[in-house]
Scaffold this active site. Structure first.
Site, PDB file in Angstrom:
ATOM      1  N   GLU A  53       0.825  -1.207   0.000  1.00  0.00           N
ATOM      2  CA  GLU A  53       0.000   0.000   0.000  1.00  0.00           C
ATOM      3  C   GLU A  53       0.863   1.264   0.000  1.00  0.00           C
ATOM      4  O   GLU A  53       1.832   1.360   0.756  1.00  0.00           O
ATOM      5  CB  GLU A  53      -0.903  -0.015   1.242  1.00  0.00           C
ATOM      6  CG  GLU A  53      -1.848   1.168   1.372  1.00  0.00           C
ATOM      7  CD  GLU A  53      -2.702   1.105   2.628  1.00  0.00           C
ATOM      8  OE1 GLU A  53      -3.640   1.914   2.740  1.00  0.00           O
ATOM      9  OE2 GLU A  53      -2.421   0.246   3.500  1.00  0.00           O
ATOM     10  N   LYS A  71      -9.500   2.784  -2.058  1.00  0.00           N
ATOM     11  CA  LYS A  71      -9.764   2.130  -0.775  1.00  0.00           C
ATOM     12  C   LYS A  71     -11.094   2.599  -0.183  1.00  0.00           C
ATOM     13  O   LYS A  71     -11.316   3.796   0.003  1.00  0.00           O
ATOM     14  CB  LYS A  71      -8.616   2.438   0.184  1.00  0.00           C
ATOM     15  CG  LYS A  71      -8.655   1.683   1.514  1.00  0.00           C
ATOM     16  CD  LYS A  71      -7.394   1.990   2.312  1.00  0.00           C
ATOM     17  CE  LYS A  71      -7.307   1.196   3.597  1.00  0.00           C
ATOM     18  NZ  LYS A  71      -6.037   1.485   4.320  1.00  0.00           N
ATOM     19  N   CYS A 107      -5.590  -3.197   2.381  1.00  0.00           N
ATOM     20  CA  CYS A 107      -5.299  -3.232   3.821  1.00  0.00           C
ATOM     21  C   CYS A 107      -6.544  -3.420   4.690  1.00  0.00           C
ATOM     22  O   CYS A 107      -7.054  -4.526   4.794  1.00  0.00           O
ATOM     23  CB  CYS A 107      -4.508  -1.980   4.213  1.00  0.00           C
ATOM     24  SG  CYS A 107      -3.481  -2.206   5.693  1.00  0.00           S
TER      25      CYS A 107
END
Length: 264
Positions: A44, A114, A146
């Site tokens: 990330e 995200k 994540c």
């Protein structure tokens, strides 16, 4: 059994130094090409480092930005698909934590923003609003980032959209290493889908990143586990494999009973 060869780049980017990180990306791609990989995955926000929130005006890019353009060239040079995460400047000036899927012709096939922001990310970034499954010659790829792995609805949605496998780019830190180790395996098992999870190493301020990148097959079997090792590792990952017909979780769903999940 249909399979692809996947390289996982568990490395430590340098915060705010794109040129250094681009060199890491280039070196990793050379190694992946030597391993005859089809796909390489980076952690990330690898282009800039994770704690980039206060410097987004200078560091964020569009997919046509200088750093992303260099990565596209590297994909062509080495004949690789790559999933690379970067701080993306949106159409209206907002910022996203994004991952781009770039093919071996240097084309961006899709960008995922995200959707579940963690802790102080909410101060600097805007959450995305769409789950992404991208069709490619090496398979239909679902993207997550994540904290997303901790929400089972996302992986299930990607599976129902026809994903052949899921790629998760990570900047996970202590003391949350067990969360992602368990959740990534569970997401694979409960959806009968392979999962690639690529985390980083290193320290930024009071954050210590915990590694533990893995490649997991559709039964939850760990095919590659890096723990705290630095480097690029490559493994064959099946995207079609024999599954227990008694399980068939997707087929055995009772969707008509789940409507309340979206109301609370």
């Amino acid at each position: 059994m249909k399979a692809i060869k996947v390289s996982v780049a568990q490395l430590t980017p340098k915060l705010g130094d794109k040129q250094h990180n681009l060199q890491l990306i280039s070196d990793a791609m050379i190694e992946a090409k030597g391993d005859r990989a089809d796909l390489i995955v980076f952690p990330e926000l690898f282009l800039t480092g994770y704690s980039v929130g206060d410097d987004l005006d200078r560091m964020a890019e569009t997919e046509e930005g200088q750093g992303m353009t260099e990565i596209k060239k590297l994909c062509v040079e080495h004949g690789l698909y790559a999933v690379i995460s970067f701080p993306e400047k949106g159409e209206s000036g907002q910022f996203y934590i994004s991952s781009a899927l770039i093919d071996n012709n240097g084309d961006v096939l899709g960008i995922y923003r995200k959707t579940h922001l963690f802790d102080k990310e909410k101060v600097h970034f805007t959450p995305g609003s769409e789950f992404k499954v991208i069709e490619t010659p090496i398979g239909k790829m679902g993207l997550m980032i994540c904290f997303d792995v901790e929400f089972p609805e996302i992986a299930r949605s990607l599976k129902l959209q026809g994903a052949d496998f899921i790629v998760i780019v990570n900047a996970n830190m202590y003391p949350y290493e067990l969360h992602h180790h368990l959740f990534s395996r569970v997401r694979a098992m409960e959806n009968e889908i392979p999962v690639i999870i690529c985390n980083r190493l290193g320290v930024e301020g009071d954050l210590e990143f915990c590694g533990d990148s893995m490649v997991i097959d559709a039964t939850g079997n760990i095919l590659l586990e890096m723990k705290q090792a630095v480097g690029v590792r490559t493994v064959d990952m099946p995207i079609e494999q024999q599954l227990d017909p008694k399980m068939s979780y997707t087929a055995n769903r009772r969707a008509e009973l789940y409507s309340k999940l979206a109301k609370h």
